[in-house]
Design a protein around this motif. Structure first.
Motif, PDB file in Angstrom:
ATOM      1  N   HIS A  25       0.830  -1.217   0.000  1.00  0.00           N
ATOM      2  CA  HIS A  25       0.000   0.000   0.000  1.00  0.00           C
ATOM      3  C   HIS A  25       0.858   1.258   0.000  1.00  0.00           C
ATOM      4  N   ILE A  26       2.007   1.196   0.669  1.00  0.00           N
ATOM      5  CA  ILE A  26       2.916   2.341   0.719  1.00  0.00           C
ATOM      6  C   ILE A  26       3.557   2.540  -0.651  1.00  0.00           C
ATOM      7  N   TYR A  27       4.039   1.451  -1.248  1.00  0.00           N
ATOM      8  CA  TYR A  27       4.700   1.562  -2.539  1.00  0.00           C
ATOM      9  C   TYR A  27       3.732   1.927  -3.655  1.00  0.00           C
ATOM     10  N   ARG A  28       2.454   1.551  -3.515  1.00  0.00           N
ATOM     11  CA  ARG A  28       1.441   1.999  -4.480  1.00  0.00           C
ATOM     12  C   ARG A  28       1.328   3.521  -4.461  1.00  0.00           C
ATOM     13  N   LEU A  29       1.301   4.085  -3.242  1.00  0.00           N
ATOM     14  CA  LEU A  29       1.213   5.547  -3.098  1.00  0.00           C
ATOM     15  C   LEU A  29       2.482   6.225  -3.625  1.00  0.00           C
ATOM     16  N   ILE A  30       3.634   5.634  -3.342  1.00  0.00           N
ATOM     17  CA  ILE A  30       4.901   6.196  -3.827  1.00  0.00           C
ATOM     18  C   ILE A  30       4.925   6.170  -5.359  1.00  0.00           C
ATOM     19  N   ASN A  31       4.546   5.041  -5.955  1.00  0.00           N
ATOM     20  CA  ASN A  31       4.515   4.940  -7.419  1.00  0.00           C
ATOM     21  C   ASN A  31       3.576   5.974  -8.022  1.00  0.00           C
ATOM     22  N   LYS A  32       2.398   6.117  -7.411  1.00  0.00           N
ATOM     23  CA  LYS A  32       1.420   7.091  -7.906  1.00  0.00           C
ATOM     24  C   LYS A  32       1.986   8.511  -7.804  1.00  0.00           C
ATOM     25  N   ALA A  33       2.599   8.839  -6.670  1.00  0.00           N
ATOM     26  CA  ALA A  33       3.186  10.170  -6.481  1.00  0.00           C
ATOM     27  C   ALA A  33       4.299  10.417  -7.501  1.00  0.00           C
ATOM     28  N   MET A  34       5.148   9.414  -7.703  1.00  0.00           N
ATOM     29  CA  MET A  34       6.256   9.587  -8.646  1.00  0.00           C
ATOM     30  C   MET A  34       5.757   9.748 -10.078  1.00  0.00           C
ATOM     31  N   ILE A  79       5.732  12.166 -14.683  1.00  0.00           N
ATOM     32  CA  ILE A  79       5.040  12.016 -15.964  1.00  0.00           C
ATOM     33  C   ILE A  79       3.974  13.089 -16.154  1.00  0.00           C
ATOM     34  N   HIS A  80       3.160  13.296 -15.129  1.00  0.00           N
ATOM     35  CA  HIS A  80       2.039  14.227 -15.256  1.00  0.00           C
ATOM     36  C   HIS A  80       2.415  15.664 -14.872  1.00  0.00           C
ATOM     37  N   LYS A  81       3.660  15.832 -14.418  1.00  0.00           N
ATOM     38  CA  LYS A  81       4.215  17.158 -14.106  1.00  0.00           C
ATOM     39  C   LYS A  81       3.395  17.931 -13.063  1.00  0.00           C
ATOM     40  N   LEU A  82       2.822  17.195 -12.096  1.00  0.00           N
ATOM     41  CA  LEU A  82       2.151  17.858 -10.979  1.00  0.00           C
ATOM     42  C   LEU A  82       3.216  18.217  -9.948  1.00  0.00           C
ATOM     43  N   TYR A 140       3.512  18.813  -3.666  1.00  0.00           N
ATOM     44  CA  TYR A 140       2.422  18.836  -2.693  1.00  0.00           C
ATOM     45  C   TYR A 140       1.209  18.086  -3.227  1.00  0.00           C
ATOM     46  N   GLU A 141       0.797  18.441  -4.421  1.00  0.00           N
ATOM     47  CA  GLU A 141      -0.390  17.823  -5.019  1.00  0.00           C
ATOM     48  C   GLU A 141      -0.178  16.331  -5.251  1.00  0.00           C
ATOM     49  N   SER A 142       1.030  15.937  -5.570  1.00  0.00           N
ATOM     50  CA  SER A 142       1.330  14.537  -5.861  1.00  0.00           C
ATOM     51  C   SER A 142       1.388  13.671  -4.607  1.00  0.00           C
ATOM     52  N   VAL A 143       1.972  14.205  -3.556  1.00  0.00           N
ATOM     53  CA  VAL A 143       2.213  13.394  -2.366  1.00  0.00           C
ATOM     54  C   VAL A 143       1.016  13.387  -1.417  1.00  0.00           C
ATOM     55  N   PHE A 144       0.466  14.549  -1.144  1.00  0.00           N
ATOM     56  CA  PHE A 144      -0.559  14.647  -0.109  1.00  0.00           C
ATOM     57  C   PHE A 144      -1.957  14.443  -0.691  1.00  0.00           C
ATOM     58  N   SER A 145      -2.196  13.215  -1.115  1.00  0.00           N
ATOM     59  CA  SER A 145      -3.480  12.825  -1.704  1.00  0.00           C
ATOM     60  C   SER A 145      -4.440  12.433  -0.572  1.00  0.00           C
ATOM     61  N   PRO A 146      -5.707  12.185  -0.887  1.00  0.00           N
ATOM     62  CA  PRO A 146      -6.650  11.743   0.159  1.00  0.00           C
ATOM     63  C   PRO A 146      -6.189  10.476   0.878  1.00  0.00           C
ATOM     64  N   VAL A 193      11.418   7.979   0.886  1.00  0.00           N
ATOM     65  CA  VAL A 193      11.710   7.366  -0.413  1.00  0.00           C
ATOM     66  C   VAL A 193      11.715   8.431  -1.509  1.00  0.00           C
ATOM     67  N   LEU A 194      10.718   9.318  -1.483  1.00  0.00           N
ATOM     68  CA  LEU A 194      10.663  10.366  -2.513  1.00  0.00           C
ATOM     69  C   LEU A 194      11.867  11.298  -2.435  1.00  0.00           C
ATOM     70  N   LEU A 195      12.278  11.651  -1.221  1.00  0.00           N
ATOM     71  CA  LEU A 195      13.451  12.523  -1.073  1.00  0.00           C
ATOM     72  C   LEU A 195      14.683  11.861  -1.683  1.00  0.00           C
ATOM     73  N   SER A 196      14.879  10.579  -1.372  1.00  0.00           N
ATOM     74  CA  SER A 196      16.073   9.908  -1.891  1.00  0.00           C
ATOM     75  C   SER A 196      15.989   9.714  -3.407  1.00  0.00           C
ATOM     76  N   GLU A 197      14.792   9.424  -3.914  1.00  0.00           N
ATOM     77  CA  GLU A 197      14.636   9.220  -5.360  1.00  0.00           C
ATOM     78  C   GLU A 197      14.883  10.498  -6.150  1.00  0.00           C
ATOM     79  N   TYR A 198      14.481  11.630  -5.604  1.00  0.00           N
ATOM     80  CA  TYR A 198      14.641  12.894  -6.325  1.00  0.00           C
ATOM     81  C   TYR A 198      15.886  13.656  -5.882  1.00  0.00           C
ATOM     82  N   GLY A 199      16.637  13.076  -4.963  1.00  0.00           N
ATOM     83  CA  GLY A 199      17.900  13.676  -4.550  1.00  0.00           C
ATOM     84  C   GLY A 199      17.739  15.054  -3.918  1.00  0.00           C
ATOM     85  N   ILE A 200      16.659  15.236  -3.168  1.00  0.00           N
ATOM     86  CA  ILE A 200      16.452  16.526  -2.511  1.00  0.00           C
ATOM     87  C   ILE A 200      16.411  16.332  -0.999  1.00  0.00           C
ATOM     88  N   GLY A 201      16.668  17.403  -0.284  1.00  0.00           N
ATOM     89  CA  GLY A 201      16.629  17.372   1.174  1.00  0.00           C
ATOM     90  C   GLY A 201      15.258  17.749   1.694  1.00  0.00           C
TER      91      GLY A 201
END
Length: 81
Positions: A15-24, A29-32, A35-41, A57-65
């Protein structure tokens, strides 16, 4: 067309990785924005440690702090209101 999958969604944390995949997909891809991508319902329904894992996971994948991530979200919210 099949959705891009970055992480395997099976197993205990599926369930966590589904949300991560959707956010990524939304970010990459959808260029959102972050905030809009991660903090979904779905985010509201998650346990605190799961939320931390998603952001970690998102921080490490995108190389941001954390500060940059928060800044992106604040800027996005500011410009969208």
């Amino acid at each position: 067309m099949k959705d891009t999958t970055y992480f395997c969604e099976s197993g205990t944390n599926g369930h966590i990785y589904r949300l991560i995949n959707k956010a990524m997909r939304n970010i990459s891809i959808h260029k959102l924005g972050f905030y809009e991508s991660v903090f979904s319902p779905e985010w509201e329904l998650m346990e605190e440690e799961d939320k931390e894992m998603v952001v970690g996971v998102l921080l490490s994948e995108y190389g941001i702090g954390t500060k940059e991530f928060v800044d992106y979200c604040i800027e996005e919210k500011f410009h969208n209101n």
